[in-house]
Scaffold this motif. Structure first.
Motif, PDB file in Angstrom:
ATOM      1  N   THR A  51       0.812  -1.204   0.000  1.00  0.00           N
ATOM      2  CA  THR A  51       0.000   0.000   0.000  1.00  0.00           C
ATOM      3  C   THR A  51       0.852   1.264   0.000  1.00  0.00           C
ATOM      4  O   THR A  51       2.041   1.221   0.332  1.00  0.00           O
ATOM      5  N   GLU A  54      -3.135   4.929   0.738  1.00  0.00           N
ATOM      6  CA  GLU A  54      -4.362   5.401   0.098  1.00  0.00           C
ATOM      7  C   GLU A  54      -4.982   4.320  -0.780  1.00  0.00           C
ATOM      8  O   GLU A  54      -6.190   4.151  -0.819  1.00  0.00           O
ATOM      9  N   ARG A  55      -4.127   3.616  -1.506  1.00  0.00           N
ATOM     10  CA  ARG A  55      -4.543   2.525  -2.374  1.00  0.00           C
ATOM     11  C   ARG A  55      -3.665   1.333  -2.030  1.00  0.00           C
ATOM     12  O   ARG A  55      -2.614   1.491  -1.415  1.00  0.00           O
ATOM     13  N   ASP A  73      -9.352  -2.210 -10.118  1.00  0.00           N
ATOM     14  CA  ASP A  73     -10.346  -1.141 -10.067  1.00  0.00           C
ATOM     15  C   ASP A  73     -10.540  -0.682 -11.510  1.00  0.00           C
ATOM     16  O   ASP A  73      -9.999   0.346 -11.926  1.00  0.00           O
ATOM     17  N   THR A  76     -10.283   2.946 -13.780  1.00  0.00           N
ATOM     18  CA  THR A  76      -9.682   4.020 -13.008  1.00  0.00           C
ATOM     19  C   THR A  76      -8.443   4.515 -13.739  1.00  0.00           C
ATOM     20  O   THR A  76      -7.557   3.734 -14.064  1.00  0.00           O
ATOM     21  N   SER A  80      -0.464   5.825  -9.092  1.00  0.00           N
ATOM     22  CA  SER A  80      -0.085   6.308  -7.764  1.00  0.00           C
ATOM     23  C   SER A  80       1.308   5.796  -7.445  1.00  0.00           C
ATOM     24  O   SER A  80       1.686   4.699  -7.850  1.00  0.00           O
ATOM     25  N   ASP A  95      -3.461   2.918 -11.183  1.00  0.00           N
ATOM     26  CA  ASP A  95      -4.595   2.857 -10.256  1.00  0.00           C
ATOM     27  C   ASP A  95      -5.553   1.732 -10.611  1.00  0.00           C
ATOM     28  O   ASP A  95      -6.226   1.183  -9.739  1.00  0.00           O
ATOM     29  N   THR A  98      -4.750  -1.373  -8.626  1.00  0.00           N
ATOM     30  CA  THR A  98      -4.815  -1.257  -7.172  1.00  0.00           C
ATOM     31  C   THR A  98      -6.256  -0.919  -6.801  1.00  0.00           C
ATOM     32  O   THR A  98      -7.078  -0.629  -7.675  1.00  0.00           O
ATOM     33  N   VAL A  99      -6.550  -0.962  -5.530  1.00  0.00           N
ATOM     34  CA  VAL A  99      -7.896  -0.625  -5.053  1.00  0.00           C
ATOM     35  C   VAL A  99      -7.767   0.349  -3.878  1.00  0.00           C
ATOM     36  O   VAL A  99      -6.731   0.390  -3.209  1.00  0.00           O
ATOM     37  N   PRO A 100      -8.817   1.126  -3.614  1.00  0.00           N
ATOM     38  CA  PRO A 100      -8.788   1.997  -2.437  1.00  0.00           C
ATOM     39  C   PRO A 100      -8.521   1.168  -1.174  1.00  0.00           C
ATOM     40  O   PRO A 100      -8.918   0.008  -1.076  1.00  0.00           O
ATOM     41  N   LEU A 101      -7.857   1.781  -0.212  1.00  0.00           N
ATOM     42  CA  LEU A 101      -7.424   1.080   0.992  1.00  0.00           C
ATOM     43  C   LEU A 101      -8.577   0.365   1.697  1.00  0.00           C
ATOM     44  O   LEU A 101      -8.441  -0.793   2.104  1.00  0.00           O
ATOM     45  N   GLU A 103     -11.299  -0.882   0.457  1.00  0.00           N
ATOM     46  CA  GLU A 103     -11.641  -2.079  -0.323  1.00  0.00           C
ATOM     47  C   GLU A 103     -10.574  -3.152  -0.132  1.00  0.00           C
ATOM     48  O   GLU A 103     -10.883  -4.334  -0.003  1.00  0.00           O
TER      49      GLU A 103
END
Length: 127
Positions: A51, A54-55, A73, A76, A80, A95, A98-101, A103
């Motif tokens: 991580t 954030e993601r 994701d 998107t 990042s 992005d 990766t996924v939001p933290l 998720e």
């Protein structure tokens, strides 16, 4: 598919981590600057969590050398940075891969509890 297996965080205590406690353990590691975490299951499977706070990139491998699959994701745009590995290497990730933290935490908690991705998870097989 429900898989009965236990998971441990590779560089922590050999005591298994529960699905109820894994998010707290990951957050504690993030808070202390450890942005890469590997979990190993009693059946030899590996779960990677990297991580930038954030993601996160979440990867599930069937064993050493398996390309596995990772959470995505779709659609998107952008990328990042600040995905810092345990060896100090800093990476930039699209992005979309990766996924939001929040998720990512949900995905890891579900995998530790059931051994599989949630039914609504978006992921791709890298094999």
């Amino acid at each position: 598919m429900l898989v009965i297996e236990s998971w441990v965080i590779n560089d922590d205590s050999p005591v298994p981590v529960s699905s109820a406690g894994v998010v707290e353990a990951l957050q504690s590691r993030i808070d202390s600057g450890q942005l890469e975490t590997w979990l190993t299951s009693s059946s030899g499977r590996l779960l990677a969590f990297v991580t930038n706070a954030e993601r996160a990139m979440v990867v599930l491998l069937e064993g050493e050398g398996d390309p596995g699959g990772h959470a995505v994701d779709p659609g998107t745009a952008g990328s990042s940075d600040r995905f810092v590995l345990s060896n100090g290497q800093g990476d930039e990730q699209p992005d979309e891969d990766t996924v939001p933290l929040r998720e990512a935490f949900r995905l890891v908690e579900h995998n530790v509890g059931t051994g599989s991705w949630p039914a609504d998870a978006r992921w791709v097989v890298d094999r």
